[in-house]
Design a protein around this motif. Sequence first.
Motif, PDB file in Angstrom:
ATOM      1  N   GLU A  45       0.874  -1.077   0.036  1.00  0.00           N
ATOM      2  CA  GLU A  45      -0.055  -0.182   0.082  1.00  0.00           C
ATOM      3  C   GLU A  45       0.861   1.257  -0.202  1.00  0.00           C
ATOM      4  O   GLU A  45       1.863   1.336   0.887  1.00  0.00           O
ATOM      5  CB  GLU A  45      -0.975  -0.079   1.186  1.00  0.00           C
ATOM      6  CG  GLU A  45      -1.706   1.289   1.154  1.00  0.00           C
ATOM      7  CD  GLU A  45      -2.940   1.536   2.505  1.00  0.00           C
ATOM      8  OE1 GLU A  45      -2.883   0.431   3.282  1.00  0.00           O
ATOM      9  OE2 GLU A  45      -3.505   2.348   2.416  1.00  0.00           O
ATOM     10  N   ASN A  92      -4.660   5.032  -2.142  1.00  0.00           N
ATOM     11  CA  ASN A  92      -5.823   5.500  -1.432  1.00  0.00           C
ATOM     12  C   ASN A  92      -6.203   6.432  -2.144  1.00  0.00           C
ATOM     13  O   ASN A  92      -5.666   7.373  -2.572  1.00  0.00           O
ATOM     14  CB  ASN A  92      -5.426   5.997  -0.077  1.00  0.00           C
ATOM     15  CG  ASN A  92      -4.783   5.058   0.841  1.00  0.00           C
ATOM     16  OD1 ASN A  92      -5.824   4.181   1.381  1.00  0.00           O
ATOM     17  ND2 ASN A  92      -3.821   4.818   1.094  1.00  0.00           N
ATOM     18  N   GLU A 108      -8.026   2.053  -3.165  1.00  0.00           N
ATOM     19  CA  GLU A 108      -8.707   2.015  -2.172  1.00  0.00           C
ATOM     20  C   GLU A 108      -9.731   3.032  -1.763  1.00  0.00           C
ATOM     21  O   GLU A 108      -9.211   4.171  -1.911  1.00  0.00           O
ATOM     22  CB  GLU A 108      -7.518   1.763  -0.977  1.00  0.00           C
ATOM     23  CG  GLU A 108      -6.758   0.699  -1.052  1.00  0.00           C
ATOM     24  CD  GLU A 108      -6.064   0.648   0.398  1.00  0.00           C
ATOM     25  OE1 GLU A 108      -5.975   1.330   1.274  1.00  0.00           O
ATOM     26  OE2 GLU A 108      -5.219  -0.380   0.453  1.00  0.00           O
ATOM     27  N   ASP A 127     -11.770   0.463   2.073  1.00  0.00           N
ATOM     28  CA  ASP A 127     -10.722   0.790   3.077  1.00  0.00           C
ATOM     29  C   ASP A 127     -11.529   0.854   4.471  1.00  0.00           C
ATOM     30  O   ASP A 127     -12.700   1.283   4.283  1.00  0.00           O
ATOM     31  CB  ASP A 127      -9.861   1.999   2.784  1.00  0.00           C
ATOM     32  CG  ASP A 127      -8.497   1.971   3.331  1.00  0.00           C
ATOM     33  OD1 ASP A 127      -8.493   0.934   4.206  1.00  0.00           O
ATOM     34  OD2 ASP A 127      -7.681   2.864   3.099  1.00  0.00           O
ATOM     35  N   LYS A 147     -10.878  -4.147   3.403  1.00  0.00           N
ATOM     36  CA  LYS A 147      -9.664  -4.132   4.340  1.00  0.00           C
ATOM     37  C   LYS A 147     -10.426  -3.860   5.817  1.00  0.00           C
ATOM     38  O   LYS A 147     -11.226  -3.085   5.649  1.00  0.00           O
ATOM     39  CB  LYS A 147      -9.039  -3.017   3.930  1.00  0.00           C
ATOM     40  CG  LYS A 147      -8.384  -3.069   2.476  1.00  0.00           C
ATOM     41  CD  LYS A 147      -7.292  -2.204   2.140  1.00  0.00           C
ATOM     42  CE  LYS A 147      -5.927  -2.680   3.062  1.00  0.00           C
ATOM     43  NZ  LYS A 147      -4.888  -1.816   2.552  1.00  0.00           N
TER      44      LYS A 147
HETATM   45 MG    MG Z   1      -5.585   2.722   2.695  1.00  0.00          MG
END
Ligand code: MG
Length: 281
Positions: free
Chosen positions: A59, A118, A150, A180, A201
């Motif tokens: 990530e 993200n 995400e 996320d 997640k």
């Molecule tokens: Mg994240």
Amino acid sequence: IVKKMGGNHYRFYDFELEELIKEEQKIENDLYHAIEKNEFKLVYQPIRELATGRNVGTEALIRWTNPLYSKVSPLVLIQIAEQNGLIIEIGRWVLKEACRQNKQWQKEGYSSVIVSVNVSAIQFEQTNFVEMVKEILEETELEPKYLELEITERIAMDRVEEKLLKMKELKSMGVRISIDDFGTGYSSLAYFTRFPIDTLKIDRSFINDMLNDENAKTIVTTIINMAKSIKIKTIAEGVETWEQLEYLKKKSCDQIQGYLISKPVDPHIIVEMFEEEILTN
Ligand code: MG
Ligand code: C2E
Ligand code: MG
Ligand code: MG
């Protein structure tokens, strides 16, 4: 109390507020120039598959290297950038840099991994978001299947049809999508069966509590089992202990991410980890 302090109280308050506003304006101003001054970098945190013990992804997480702001959390940075619109430019930089770096690792001969990026809700809502992703993939020559975006549950709260369409476009390009911090919003997993999601997640707070708190434990196992039944992968966030790892493995969680494996690190350290591929099972 107010009477006792009289005017002073208010003057004191005004002064603090003024300082606070000045401070915020300075951050905003410095943030505005941060891209051109090359002050951002990305660090990467490995994501490990429990069944094989291999790092199957990383990530990408932003860091502001300006020494004045080394202690500013990325959450705060992103929040300020969302308020003043800078998130669009910063978000584009993050996406391009993450794709470039992932392609670079592949060119260097490491086995191909997925890079997770993200995406702010505001960024996702831009009309040209899908187009931008496509352009960046073309420019960096990263195959779409090695990019995962995400997004948070918040994205699916309003203008759902529009967002569903965008997700479907991204999916048809071959880009992966994950939710996320799952569990912190108000959506149910059933709701997400409508969305073309690859990965959930599980939020760090549940992982943190699950071995001491029956409710957290139930939430984690329920998410894992339900996700499995609709063929969605699960990643546990914030795994810090072997006990947590063992428990998640027993419950057939697919992947884990957390300080137990590694903190987010600079690209050259990630490469060392690719080389070692320490097996945890
Ligand atoms: Mg994240
Ligand atoms: P996130 O996307 O949920 O990222 C995971 C956060 O948890 C990271 O914090 C990571 O360092 C931290 N973390 C990972 N493992 C552990 C662990 O075992 N224990 C603990 N205590 N923490 C762990 P970080 O890097 O400070 O980022 C915070 C948040 O800021 C991210 O949460 C994400 O929401 C946001 N963010 C970071 N980079 C970006 C970016 O490039 N774009 C956008 N839109 N948001 C970003
Ligand atoms: Mg997260
Ligand atoms: Mg989180």
